[in-house]
Write an enzyme that holds these catalytic residues in place. Structure first.
Site, short mmCIF file in Angstrom:
data_model
loop_
_atom_site.label_atom_id
_atom_site.label_comp_id
_atom_site.label_asym_id
_atom_site.label_seq_id
_atom_site.Cartn_x
_atom_site.Cartn_y
_atom_site.Cartn_z
N GLU A 1 0.83 -1.19 0.00
CA GLU A 1 0.00 0.00 0.00
C GLU A 1 0.87 1.25 0.00
OE1 GLU A 1 -2.16 -0.76 3.58
OE2 GLU A 1 -3.08 -2.56 2.75
N ALA B 1 -5.60 -3.99 1.09
CA ALA B 1 -6.09 -5.29 1.54
C ALA B 1 -4.90 -6.20 1.83
CB ALA B 1 -6.98 -5.91 0.47
N GLU B 2 -4.56 -6.35 3.11
CA GLU B 2 -3.35 -7.11 3.46
C GLU B 2 -3.48 -8.58 3.14
OE1 GLU B 2 -4.72 -4.79 5.31
OE2 GLU B 2 -3.15 -3.27 5.42
N GLN C 1 2.36 -1.92 5.94
CA GLN C 1 2.65 -0.52 6.24
C GLN C 1 3.12 -0.29 7.68
OE1 GLN C 1 -0.59 2.53 5.58
NE2 GLN C 1 0.68 2.73 3.76
N ASP D 1 3.38 -2.55 11.68
CA ASP D 1 3.28 -3.83 12.40
C ASP D 1 1.85 -4.26 12.71
OD1 ASP D 1 2.90 -1.82 14.52
OD2 ASP D 1 5.09 -1.72 14.54
N GLY D 2 1.03 -3.32 13.20
CA GLY D 2 -0.32 -3.67 13.64
C GLY D 2 -1.25 -4.04 12.50
N PHE D 3 -0.80 -3.86 11.26
CA PHE D 3 -1.66 -4.15 10.12
C PHE D 3 -1.31 -5.47 9.46
CE2 PHE D 3 -1.43 0.71 9.70
CZ PHE D 3 -2.21 0.85 10.83
N TYR E 1 -1.91 -8.29 10.81
CA TYR E 1 -2.85 -9.34 11.23
C TYR E 1 -3.93 -9.69 10.21
CZ TYR E 1 -0.24 -8.27 15.41
OH TYR E 1 0.78 -8.02 16.28
N PRO E 2 -4.44 -8.74 9.45
CA PRO E 2 -5.40 -9.16 8.41
C PRO E 2 -4.78 -10.18 7.44
CG PRO E 2 -5.53 -6.79 8.71
CD PRO E 2 -4.35 -7.27 9.53
N HIS F 1 0.39 1.02 15.74
CA HIS F 1 1.53 1.48 14.93
C HIS F 1 2.87 1.21 15.61
CE1 HIS F 1 -1.68 3.75 12.94
NE2 HIS F 1 -0.85 4.03 11.97
C1 LIG Z 1 -5.49 -2.86 8.06
C2 LIG Z 1 -4.85 -1.55 7.83
N1 LIG Z 1 -3.98 -1.41 6.82
C3 LIG Z 1 -3.36 -0.23 6.59
C4 LIG Z 1 -3.63 0.84 7.39
C5 LIG Z 1 -2.90 2.16 7.16
N2 LIG Z 1 -3.84 3.18 6.68
C6 LIG Z 1 -4.41 4.05 7.53
S1 LIG Z 1 -5.52 5.01 6.78
C7 LIG Z 1 -5.25 4.30 5.29
C8 LIG Z 1 -6.05 4.75 4.11
C9 LIG Z 1 -7.52 4.54 4.31
O1 LIG Z 1 -8.23 4.99 3.22
P1 LIG Z 1 -9.80 4.98 3.20
O2 LIG Z 1 -10.33 3.66 3.65
O3 LIG Z 1 -10.23 5.44 1.85
O4 LIG Z 1 -10.23 6.03 4.31
P2 LIG Z 1 -9.86 7.59 4.42
O5 LIG Z 1 -8.57 7.69 5.18
O6 LIG Z 1 -9.75 8.13 3.06
O7 LIG Z 1 -10.98 8.20 5.20
C10 LIG Z 1 -4.27 3.32 5.40
C11 LIG Z 1 -3.75 2.53 4.28
C12 LIG Z 1 -4.53 0.66 8.45
N3 LIG Z 1 -4.83 1.66 9.29
N4 LIG Z 1 -5.14 -0.53 8.64
#
Ligand SMILES: Cc1ncc(C[n+]2csc(CCOP(=O)(O)OP(=O)(O)O)c2C)c(N)n1
Lengths: 396, 352
Positions: free
Chosen positions: B32, B62-63, B85, B87-89, B91-92, B132
């Site tokens: 991502e 989508a992890e 991106q 550590d905490g992500f 898990y998916p 994070h």
């Molecule tokens: C499972 C997971 N993967 C990655 C992230 C890192 N991350 C935080 S916000 C974000 C973008 C989210 O985009 P969107 O769903 O369109 O929501 P928006 O921020 O635009 O409101 C990402 C990749 C996360 N928080 N959770």
């Protein structure tokens, strides 16, 4: 209010919808007829419109104040909602007090409307706590950072309300990027299978950090739910009236046993993803400017200007509502909120080490108690020394 | 021109990725925000421009999707390098990692290799929000079929990422994110070397102190501080968390007779417990004191304003060193049979 007219497509029939963008208020502030949404705006008065204006202005101020607080080092991070005020106010205004909401991290405006003390938001984003509010007090779940996870919680919560034969229903917020996650897709499967009284509200703000919505979805996001058996509607997310009407309609449908609905609110994140992000690396100034012309607050002001006199004839607020009075009132409410926020900052202290060990478990846990006692003894060795003046990394 | 440059840790990893992309066209980066943005930590900065969108791929958010498609790419003969991106992500994608990535080689009787590298910025210390700052290494160390590594210096960052990508096994590559800006010399012509060996980061004679990733630097500082008090600490940088290079640790403990293991992750079931147990089994007669762990607490990673209590700092590490040396330390007064006492609150009052 009008009757519920959303219908799931008959089973066995291929359904290839091309949802139009529903809009009630044009960017110029003109009211457009919308067959589906107008019945849900029959109670709309200039006074109510003025309240929606006020809420959007207050929330914008909350957002800019917190962005400043982050720059001043008071907050560790802040995810701006600038540009998404109509999507948040319109949807939150449609909720009943007893409805329950599962937000992501950007619904700070929704939190405010649900009755969360802005200082709770400040504590949360400065890293003093993970809990900026008590979910049961404001019917708003804890903010969710794991993308999409809350959509499943919302469906499960709605299934609970369904079992309890409650008149309250559940609303889940997530972004366009979240629709790529397994959780959101599984949430739609469960919601459809169990006919859960839930509304999915996707704020499609065009970007998931640096990734455009076209990377997450090759058709309108609102096309996807139909495949799960969930009716969807695509609305102008910068049009507070369209969002409010669509959300009212979907919530009422859920309340009346109609099952889940999906709303795609098409909007734009005007600022960075968070205060740590640099959007100039991935999007053009022209794109941002094009969206500025669709500003949700300007739009309501333009509409009010067409509805109301600019100022009362004798110059003061007078008995009738004027545009000037609306602006003033909204500005005053924003000032008051900002003043309260600034004043409250002084009372915020950092939590002490005891907070580390609290609430990890609901019942006593002997190993953790031992670790807590050990750490207490460890800290006691520094008694008399200023703890924070202790050398950490670098020197001893 | 010398191939040695002074580089920030993060940039050293970028250089390693660049070298791997250039060396083998089957190497594909996925994740991502890694393309246009260059990753939220800019570790992949510029690589999409250099190698094209087919080699450096911005994926949907989508992890599980990232990890599962990487498995398929590996089936097709590619060497995917995925970025999670934070550590905490991870898990998916955990199901894909433990059920698919780790087991495919075994399940296919060796016919299908999974040369997958999973890059995860891990650990705390940067004042981040929830999810994070986690240290999930124990989950992966416990999963047979995975290799787990963590570099502690820019040179290691460069060497280990190339070794991970070159390995025919799946490798979880844990990047100590709070060290991304640390600078150091990096030999860009260093030969490719295998994963596995630990390194002596500082020699010493009184206590063996084992750490990896972000805590290696803290341990070196602790060793310096201890030296000023006349205590000689040998710091061992694990580099490979699975498998662990016990040869180096054992040789050291047989000389010092004392072992302290430090990590940020919670204590229970952590890597420190494994190392302490193994060293006790193998070096019991050489030990002057039971091995001691200095770790994070068994709590969810706390909010930013509290993380300095949770993450071991040099004082807490030295407290552990004092314990194995029998010097005064906080554990002296911890009565194993006493009921827990309430912790004093910040304002000095006792908790209810
Ligand atoms: C499972 C997971 N993967 C990655 C992230 C890192 N991350 C935080 S916000 C974000 C973008 C989210 O985009 P969107 O769903 O369109 O929501 P928006 O921020 O635009 O409101 C990402 C990749 C996360 N928080 N959770």
């Amino acid at each position: 209010m009008g009757s519920v007219s959303l219908n799931t497509p008959p089973t066995g029939m291929p359904h290839v919808p091309e949802p139009d963008l529903h809009q009630v208020l044009t960017p110029e502030g003109h009211r457009r007829p919308d067959h589906d949404l107008d019945p849900w705006l029959e109670d709309l008065t200039p006074r109510r419109l003025a309240e929606l204006h006020r809420d959007m202005v207050v929330i914008r101020r909350l957002d800019t104040e917190c962005t400043h607080l982050q720059r001043q080092g008071e907050l560790a991070l802040w995810p701006p909602l600038l540009g998404q005020e109509a999507a948040q106010v319109g949807s939150a205004a449609a909720l009943h007090a007893e409805d329950f909401v599962f937000p992501s991290y950007r619904e700070n405006g929704v939190a405010y409307l649900r009755g969360v003390d802005p200082l709770g938001l400040v504590r949360l984003w400065r890293g003093s706590t993970y809990a900026g509010w008590d979910p049961r007090e404001v019917n708003l779940a804890a903010q969710q950072i794991i993308i999409g996870a809350q959509s499943l919680h919302a469906v499960g919560h709605a299934m609970g309300q369904q079992r309890d034969a409650s008149t309250a229903v559940t609303l889940a917020y997530f972004g366009d990027g979240a629709t790529s996650q397994g959780d959101v897709n599984e949430a739609m499967v469960f919601a459809a299978s169990f006919h859960a009284p839930v509304v999915f509200l996707c704020q499609n703000n065009q970007w998931a950090i640096s990734e455009p919505v076209s990377l997450q979805a090759r058709r309108h996001i609102a096309d996807r739910p139909w495949g799960f058996g969930i009716p969807a509607m695509r609305v102008d997310g910068n049009d507070v009236l369209a969002v409010m009407a669509a959300t009212r309609r979907a919530l009422e449908r859920a309340r009346n046993g109609g099952g889940p609905t999906f709303i795609e609110a098409v909007t734009y994140r005007m600022g960075p993803h968070t205060t740590a992000d640099d959007p100039t690396r991935y999007r053009s100034a022209e794109e941002v400017e094009a969206w500025r012309a669709k500003d949700p607050i300007d739009r309501v002001e333009a509409h009010l200007a067409a509805l109301l006199p600019e100022a009362s004839p004798d110059g003061d607020a007078g008995p009738g509502l004027t545009v000037e009075a609306v602006r003033e009132e909204s500005g005053r409410a924003a000032d008051e909120m900002a003043a309260r926020l600034r004043a409250g900052l002084a009372e915020i202290t950092d939590p002490g080490p005891e907070a580390l060990f609290e609430h990890v478990y609901a019942e006593p846990h002997h190993e953790l108690e031992r670790q807590r006692e050990h750490y207490r003894l460890y800290l006691a060795q520094f008694d008399g020394e200023q703890l924070d003046a202790r050398p950490r990394e670098g020197s001893r | 021109m010398s191939a040695t440059q002074d580089l920030a840790f993060g940039k050293a990893i970028t250089a390693g990725l660049r070298a791997a992309l250039a060396a083998d066209e089957k190497v594909v980066l996925m994740g991502e925000d890694i393309g246009t943005l260059g990753g939220v930590f800019r570790i992949t900065d510029g690589l999409m421009e250099e190698f094209g969108r087919d080699r450096v791929v911005d994926t949907p958010l989508a992890e599980s999707g990232i990890m599962g498609t990487a498995v398929g790419l590996a089936y097709a003969g590619y060497r995917p390098v995925v970025e999670i991106q934070f550590d905490g992500f991870v898990y998916p994608s955990f199901d894909q990692i433990v059920s698919q990535v780790a087991k495919t080689h075994f399940r296919t009787g060796g016919a299908v290799r999974m040369p997958l590298t999973i890059r995860i910025p891990f650990g705390g210390g940067i004042g981040s929000p929830e999810h994070h700052s986690e240290s999930p290494e124990a989950y992966f160390v416990h999963t047979a079929g995975l290799r787990v590594v963590s570099p502690s210096t820019p040179q290691e960052g460069f060497d280990l990422i190339r070794a991970a990508i070159a390995s025919d096994d799946p490798v979880v590559y844990l990047e100590p994110k709070r060290r991304y800006h640390d600078r150091g010399p990096v030999d860009l012509a260093a030969p490719l070397r295998p994963l596995g060996p630990a390194a002596t980061a500082a020699p010493g004679t009184d206590v063996t102190l084992v750490a990896y990733g972000p805590l290696v630097r803290t341990c070196l500082q602790a060793a310096e501080a201890a030296a000023a008090e006349g205590i000689s600490i040998e710091v061992i940088d694990l580099r490979s968390l699975a498998p662990v290079d016990y040869g180096l640790i054992e040789a050291s403990v047989r000389r010092t007779g004392r072992l302290v293991v430090a990590h940020e992750a919670g204590r229970t079931g952590g890597l420190g417990a494994e190392i302490a147990a193994t060293v006790t089994e193998r070096c019991f007669h050489w030990l002057e004191h039971a091995p001691v762990r200095v770790t994070g607490f068994d709590i969810p990673y706390p909010p930013a304003k509290l993380e300095h209590h949770h993450v071991p700092d040099l004082d807490r590490i030295l407290d552990g060193v004092d314990w194995v040396l029998g010097r005064p330390n906080s554990l002296d007064s911890l009565d194993p049979f006493a009921p827990p006492r309430p912790l004093a609150a910040a304002d000095g009052t006792e908790r209810a």
